[in-house]
Motif scaffolding. Structure first.
Motif, PDB file in Angstrom:
ATOM      1  N   ASN A  55       0.843  -1.190   0.000  1.00 59.27           N
ATOM      2  CA  ASN A  55       0.000   0.000   0.000  1.00 59.27           C
ATOM      3  C   ASN A  55       0.882   1.245   0.000  1.00 59.27           C
ATOM      4  O   ASN A  55       1.371   1.655   1.035  1.00 59.27           O
ATOM      5  CB  ASN A  55      -0.887  -0.031   1.243  1.00 59.27           C
TER       6      ASN A  55
ATOM      7  N   SER B 207       0.247   4.459  -1.862  1.00 56.47           N
ATOM      8  CA  SER B 207      -0.449   5.736  -1.868  1.00 56.47           C
ATOM      9  C   SER B 207      -1.951   5.477  -1.874  1.00 56.47           C
ATOM     10  O   SER B 207      -2.582   5.458  -2.937  1.00 56.47           O
ATOM     11  CB  SER B 207      -0.035   6.544  -3.099  1.00 56.47           C
TER      12      SER B 207
ATOM     13  N   LEU C 231      -5.955   5.537  -1.777  1.00 57.91           N
ATOM     14  CA  LEU C 231      -6.997   6.472  -2.183  1.00 57.91           C
ATOM     15  C   LEU C 231      -7.990   6.705  -1.052  1.00 57.91           C
ATOM     16  O   LEU C 231      -8.681   7.725  -1.009  1.00 57.91           O
ATOM     17  CB  LEU C 231      -7.730   5.936  -3.416  1.00 57.91           C
ATOM     18  N   LYS C 232      -8.064   5.728  -0.128  1.00 57.38           N
ATOM     19  CA  LYS C 232      -8.998   5.799   0.993  1.00 57.38           C
ATOM     20  C   LYS C 232      -8.239   5.586   2.297  1.00 57.38           C
ATOM     21  O   LYS C 232      -7.344   4.750   2.376  1.00 57.38           O
ATOM     22  CB  LYS C 232     -10.081   4.737   0.829  1.00 57.38           C
TER      23      LYS C 232
ATOM     24  N   PRO D 291      -4.659   9.090   2.577  1.00 59.20           N
ATOM     25  CA  PRO D 291      -4.324  10.020   1.497  1.00 59.20           C
ATOM     26  C   PRO D 291      -3.621  11.258   2.043  1.00 59.20           C
ATOM     27  O   PRO D 291      -3.712  11.568   3.239  1.00 59.20           O
ATOM     28  CB  PRO D 291      -5.696  10.387   0.908  1.00 59.20           C
TER      29      PRO D 291
END
Length: 398
Positions: free
Chosen positions: A6, A8, A10-11, A133
């Protein structure tokens, strides 16, 4: 349980963030529990209170060493595995301390704890930035560092009260239980976490050769030093100078910790939107508080309010300096985290040593005065570091 790397998200993964919060809570509470239990620990192991106090120093020494060399030792190991290993070591350290039959084993347990503290702290900012984020980083950091506030409640008034009822060894067993809960939560919530491959001791030194970085680290030392030179002698001030009754003292320590928690949560939003101004203004306020305490003629009501305000403002330090890392060198946050932890632990130890000499020779007013002077130096260094940053990079600070 997550499986993919993981980098970057988005959530935001808030469950993982709160698992780090609980990890920080268990780490820092275990680090500072002896401060409120020095007398029973010393009596139980037939040692002096001074020797018992060195168990806090042992944590600091090993925290500095682990923060500087963790990245070199762990290399490309997935950070999820590193964090879980550290949480498991924390459980073992607490159990070892709880059952320590002598001073040597107590020091060994505390040294293991120091390795956990330095390593976990040095990774916390870098890991948090992989969990949310970019726009949520400051908020997430404030959640993680709120663990320091909760740990203050556990290690000061709560540990002191329960220690008298169930004994100091039971307190560390409960600390092991808290660490076990954190381990389980992290096991089921933390995703795979990629390491920053250029993180090693050699690159740390190269990073420090940049003037704005080295000036910022020096500012970190003075920032935390100005706070801790008073915090170290907070209890003697309340107990001996203000002559507060035991119940009032415990309540004020609780309010101090609650104020710290509130300050930490507020700091996340403020630092995200007004970083530069907030760093400058928070240190000016610390200076004003120190001068106000120096000038208050030991009025219990006034000084109690100032002490709670001091706790509230501390929330801005860890969130502020971790935000500094996040917005300036996010791609080198592991190395910056290691340097930051080393600087903070050095500041705490130096503040305790210098503060002890000043307290013995000039009393608590000497502490307030030197704290104010330290914050003036910190303020100058912060401004210098930010100016150098803007002259040498294209980064725009909020």
């Amino acid at each position: 349980m997550h499986s993919q790397i993981n980098l970057s998200p988005l959530k935001a993964d808030w469950s993982a963030v709160f698992s780090l919060f609980l990890g920080v809570t268990s780490l820092i509470s275990a680090e500072f529990i002896p401060i409120s239990l020095l007398t029973p620990i010393a009596k139980s192991l037939h040692i002096t209170e001074g020797m018992a106090g060195q168990t806090v120093t042992a944590v600091g020494i090993f925290a500095v060493l682990s923060s500087l060399f963790l990245s070199s030792i762990t290399g490309n190991m997935n950070r999820r595995k590193v964090l879980l290993t550290l949480s498991l070591m924390l459980i073992i350290a607490n159990i070892l301390i709880a059952f320590a039959p002598n001073y040597i084993l107590l020091l060994i347990g505390r040294s293991i704890l120091g390795l956990c503290v330095g390593s976990f702290w040095s990774l916390s900012s870098a890991v948090t930035m992989q969990l949310v984020p970019k726009q949520n980083v400051s908020r997430a950091l404030s959640v993680v560092y709120a663990g320091v506030s909760v740990a203050t409640i556990i290690s000061l008034p709560l540990a002191s009260y329960l220690g008298n009822l169930i004994g100091w060894r039971s307190i560390f067993l409960y600390s092991a239980l808290l660490a076990a809960i954190a381990f389980i939560w992290q096991f089921f919530s933390l995703p795979q976490l990629a390491p920053q491959t250029d993180s090693n001791f050699k690159n740390m030194i190269l990073l420090l050769k940049q003037p704005w970085v080295s000036t910022g680290m020096l500012a970190t030392i003075f920032s935390y030093g100005g706070y801790h030179i008073f915090f170290t002698y907070l209890r003697p001030f309340l107990q001996h100078t203000l002559s507060l009754p035991a119940n009032t003292l415990s309540m004020l320590l609780l309010l101090f910790a609650i104020g710290n928690f509130i300050g930490t949560m507020i700091a996340g939003w403020i630092m995200h939107n007004y970083f530069k101004s907030a760093m400058i203004i928070s240190h000016i306020i610390f200076f004003i508080l120190a001068i106000s305490l120096f000038s208050s003629s030991n009025n219990p009501a006034t000084d109690s309010a100032l002490v709670v305000a001091w706790g509230f403002m501390f929330g801005f330090l860890p969130v502020g300096w971790s935000t500094w890392i996040a917005i300036t060198l996010a791609n080198k946050s592991e190395m910056m985290g290691g340097l930051s932890v080393a600087a903070i632990q050095f500041a705490i130890g130096l503040a305790a040593a210098i503060g002890g000499s000043i307290y013995d020779h000039h009393g608590i007013n000497g502490i307030f005065l030197i704290s104010a002077l330290i914050f003036i130096v910190a303020l100058f260094l912060i401004q210098t570091s930010l100016t150098l940053l803007m002259h040498t990079t294209t980064k725009q600070l909020p």
